[in-house]
Motif scaffolding. Structure first.
Motif, short mmCIF file in Angstrom:
data_model
loop_
_atom_site.label_atom_id
_atom_site.label_comp_id
_atom_site.label_asym_id
_atom_site.label_seq_id
_atom_site.Cartn_x
_atom_site.Cartn_y
_atom_site.Cartn_z
N LEU A 12 14.31 2.65 -27.83
CA LEU A 12 14.98 1.34 -27.86
C LEU A 12 14.48 0.45 -29.00
O LEU A 12 14.71 -0.76 -28.99
N VAL A 15 16.46 -2.50 -30.45
CA VAL A 15 17.42 -2.93 -29.42
C VAL A 15 16.79 -4.02 -28.56
O VAL A 15 17.33 -5.11 -28.39
N ARG A 110 23.36 1.60 -29.14
CA ARG A 110 22.04 1.17 -29.59
C ARG A 110 22.02 0.87 -31.09
O ARG A 110 21.40 -0.10 -31.54
#
Length: 622
Positions: A12, A15, A110
Motif C-alpha cells: 500500500l 496509497v 492502488r
C-alpha cells in the motif's frame, strides 16, 4: 504480525501511510487500546478499528473498501482519442483481452490513488472495443502510458508513441510511470535571485525550489501529485555551484520554500508525504531560516530564535511545533539557525546544546533548551513578555527578602544564566509561580547570581540552582528551608505546599473523629498525598472552596502519606478524594463520606448547595 505489517506497508505504499506505535513508550497515545496488537484505520471520517483476519490480502481489501471510490475510468472506442488528447496530464491505460493476463483492478485502483493528480488511469476492454485494440502494436493485453497526444494525431500514432509498462506489479507500475514523467522546471541563478529578492521584500507568493545535481529522485517527482496547484522549480547546483555554496546547500536534493521575509529549508527524510506536509506548513508559517547576516539586528527586535542541528532528533521534532507557534504569535519574529552550517555564529551566541531556543526582548536574551510542543513555546514567550516570576536585584532583595514581612512567604531561585540545570528548571519555576496566583501572601522570585553577587554571597550560595523558601511567621531571611528535590513542577509544588498559608484546616487522626465525624456541623475533607500531581493542581481549587464555603461548613485535608491508616479506613478510590460529611446529632458518622467529584471550586460549590439545600441556611455554627 510484524512481517505481515511490513508486507502490507509495501503493498500500500503511496496509497495510505502505515505506522506502528510502541505503547510501552507512548502510553498517552494508547489510552483507548485494550489489547495488542490493535489495528486502526484513520480516515477523514474518524478512527476505525480492524477486527478481521491478519492476512495481507484481507487487510488490504479492508483498507481499499474504506477509501473513496477509485477514479479508474472506463474508455471506449468512440471517446478514447478525445479523452487522451484533451487532458493536461498523461494517461495510464490498461488494454485487456478476456482470456489474457491483465493488470488487476485492485492494482489499477492502488496506482490511481498513488499517482493522483499526476496521471489519469483508464481501462479498455478489448473484447468490446475490437477496432481500438486492433491498432495496438501487438494483439495482446498491454499497459500503456499515453502522453503527448493531440487531436491531430491518429489513434494508431498515439498508441505507437505510448510507453509500454511491462509489469503487472503495483509498485513497479508506479515506478515506471514516475520515471517517464517530467522533472520540475529548471531555473537559472538570475531567476532564483529574482524570487529571493521578492521574498526578502515580503512580496512573494510562496515558491518551492529544489536544489539538485543531475536530476531529482522520484519522491520529489511525486510532489506534483501531493501539491496539485503548487509549481515546483529546480536549480542544478552543478551549473551554479557558488550560489549553492553561499546558501550552505551541502546535500542533494535540498528543498527551499521561499516566502515573505526569506526562506525555510527541509531537513527531513526524502519521503513525498513528509515533504508535502513540510511545504504546506512552511507556506503558512512566518518562521524563516536565519544566517549570520541577520545578526545582531534580529536580536534588537522581539524575536524567538531556535538554534539547532539537522542531525539532532529533538531538533527535528521541535521545528514543526515552532512553525505552528509562529502562526499564532504574529507580534513576534520567529527564526531558526542551523548550527551545523553556521557553527561560528552559534559559538558566538554561547550555544552549548541542541535545540536551544532564545527569545530576545529589548535585546535581552531569555534561554530555554530541549524539545517543546507548540503550547510550551507559546507559554515560554508569554512568560518572557509577562513574567510570572519576580526578578530581584540587590536593592529589591534587601527590601523583599532581607527585610521580609512576617506574614509573607517567599520562594527564591538563586541561579546563573549559563547553568544548564537552571535553564531546565525555568519552565517549571514559571509554572510554579502561576500556580500560586491564589495566594496573595506567597511570592515566587529569582536572583541572578552573576549580577546580584552580593546577595548570593550573603546567602552562602555555592551551587546552581539553589531554591529556598523564606517561611511565614518570621521577619527577614533567618527562617528558611532549602529544596533538595528534582526540577519538575509536581516535585516543587509538593515540597512547597506545607509552607503556603491556608484556609484549609490540616486534620490528624487523633482529632478526626471528634472534630469531623461527631460534628453537628458539615465538613468537606480532601484526602491527598503531597507528591500527587492532580492533588497539587486541585490545591488551589480547595483554597477557593474554603473561601466560598466560609461560615457554611468546615473545610479540611488529610495527608495520606502521613496518616495511611486513616485513609485506608476511608476506602478511598484514588487521590485526591473529596468526602462530604453532613453532620448531625453528634453520633459518629461513617468515615466513608459522600464522595464529591473533584472539579473546579465553582462547580463543587454549586453542586453542594444544590445537593444539600440545608447548606443555604447554615450560618457560623462551627
Amino acid at each position: 504480525m510484524g512481517l505481515c505489517w511490513r508486507a502490507l506497508a509495501k503493498e500500500l505504499e503511496g496509497v495510505v501511510r502505515i505506522g506502528a506505535v510502541n505503547c510501552a513508550d507512548s502510553r498517552d497515545l494508547c489510552q483507548h487500546i485494550r489489547g495488542y496488537p490493535s489495528l486502526y484505520l484513520y480516515t477523514p471520517s474518524g478512527r476505525h478499528e480492524y477486527h478481521g483476519e491478519r492476512e495481507v490480502e484481507t487487510m488490504m481489501d479492508h483498507v481499499m473498501r474504506s477509501l473513496p471510490p477509485s477514479p479508474v475510468i472506463m474508455l471506449f472506442e468512440p471517446n478514447f482519442k478525445k479523452a487522451v488528447s484533451e487532458i493536461d496530464r498523461p494517461w495510464l491505460v490498461s488494454f485487456c483481452y478476456k482470456n489474457d493476463d491483465c493488470v488487476s483492478r485492485s492494482s489499477l485502483d492502488r496506482v490511481s490513488i498513488s499517482l493522483k493528480n499526476m496521471v489519469y488511469v483508464g481501462t479498455v476492454t478489448c473484447d468490446e472495443n475490437p477496432k481500438l485494440c486492433d491498432k495496438l502494436p501487438a494483439e495482446t493485453s498491454v499497459l500503456l502510458l499515453v502522453q503527448g497526444a493531440t487531436p491531430s494525431k491518429s489513434v494508431a500514432t498515439i498508441l505507437k508513441e505510448a510507453v509500454k509498462v511491462d509489469t503487472m506489479h503495483t509498485q513497479e507500475i508506479t515506478f515506471t510511470v514516475l520515471k517517464n514523467l517530467p522533472e520540475p522546471e529548471r531555473i537559472t541563478e538570475d531567476q532564483f535571485d529574482t524570487l529571493h529578492d521578492k521574498a526578502m521584500a515580503g512580496d512573494i507568493d510562496p515558491q518551492i525550489v529544489i536544489f539538485s545535481k543531475s536530476g531529482v529522485p522520484l519522491e520529489f517527482i511525486k510532489l506534483k501529485g501531493q501539491l496539485k496547484d503548487q509549481k515546483l522549480h529546480q536549480l542544478d547546483c552543478a551549473d551554479y555551484s557558488k550560489l549553492c555554496t553561499d546558501l550552505s546547500v551541502t546535500r542533494y536534493p535540498t528543498l527551499f520554500v521561499l516566502k515573505d521575509g526569506g526562506y525555510e529549508r527541509y531537513h527531513g527524510r526524502q519521503d513525498a508525504a513528509d515533504i508535502a506536509i513540510f511545504i504546506r506548513e512552511a507556506m503558512l508559517s512566518p518562521l524563516i531560516e536565519l544566517t549570520p547576516a541577520h545578526f545582531p539586528l534580529i536580536t534588537e527586535s522581539t524575536s524567538v530564535v531556535d538554534f539547532f542541528a539537522p542531525w539532532c532528533p529533538p531538533c527535528m521534532m521541535l521545528l514543526p511545533e515552532l512553525r505552528r507557534a509562529a502562526r499564532e504569535m504574529t507580534n513576534v519574529i520567529f527564526g531558526s539557525v542551523d548550527c551545523a552550517a553556521h557553527a561560528q555564529l552559534c559559538q558566538q551566541r554561547s550555544i552549548r546544546s541542541y535545540p536551544t531556543m532564545v527569545m530576545y526582548n529589548s535585546s535581552k536574551p531569555h534561554t530555554t533548551s530541549g524539545y517543546k510542543n507548540k503550547d510550551d513555546i507559546l507559554s515560554f514567550i508569554s512568560d518572557v513578555l509577562n513574567p510570572p516570576v519576580i526578578t530581584l536585584d540587590y536593592s529589591q532583595w534587601i527590601l523583599k527578602i532581607n527585610n521580609k514581612k512576617e506574614d509573607e512567604v517567599w520562594f527564591v531561585d538563586y541561579y546563573a544564566p549559563w547553568c544548564g540545570h537552571c535553564i531546565q528548571l525555568a519552565p517549571s519555576w514559571n509554572l510554579f509561580a502561576k500556580s500560586l496566583s491564589q495566594w496573595d501572601k506567597a511570592f515566587v522570585a529569582k536572583v541572578d547570581c552573576t549580577t546580584t553577587q552580593q546577595a548570593c554571597n550573603m546567602e552562602g550560595i555555592r551551587a546552581y540552582p539553589t531554591i529556598r523558601v523564606y517561611e511565614a511567621g518570621a521577619r527577614g531571611r533567618v527562617q528558611y528551608k532549602q529544596y533538595q528535590g528534582w526540577g519538575q513542577i509536581h516535585d516543587i509544588k509538593g515540597w512547597a505546599m506545607p509552607y503556603l498559608p491556608s484556609d484549609v484546616e490540616t486534620l490528624v487522626p487523633k482529632h478526626f473523629v471528634d472534630k469531623v465525624l461527631k460534628s453537628r456541623s458539615p465538613w468537606l475533607v480532601e484526602f491527598y498525598t503531597p507528591m500527587c500531581g492532580p492533588c497539587q493542581r486541585f490545591a488551589t481549587e480547595m483554597e477557593r472552596l474554603a473561601g466560598l464555603l466560609k461560615k457554611k461548613l468546615g473545610v479540611g485535608k488529610v495527608n495520606c502519606n502521613t496518616h495511611y491508616n486513616l485513609c485506608y479506613q476511608a476506602k478511598l478510590s484514588g487521590f485526591p478524594t473529596l468526602y462530604f460529611y453532613p453532620g448531625g446529632s453528634g453520633a459518629a458518622q461513617d468515615i466513608v463520606g459522600v464522595e464529591i467529584e473533584t472539579s473546579t471550586a465553582d462547580q463543587i460549590h454549586s453542586h453542594l448547595l444544590r445537593q444539600f439545600p440545608f447548606l443555604n441556611s447554615v450560618r457560623d455554627e462551627l
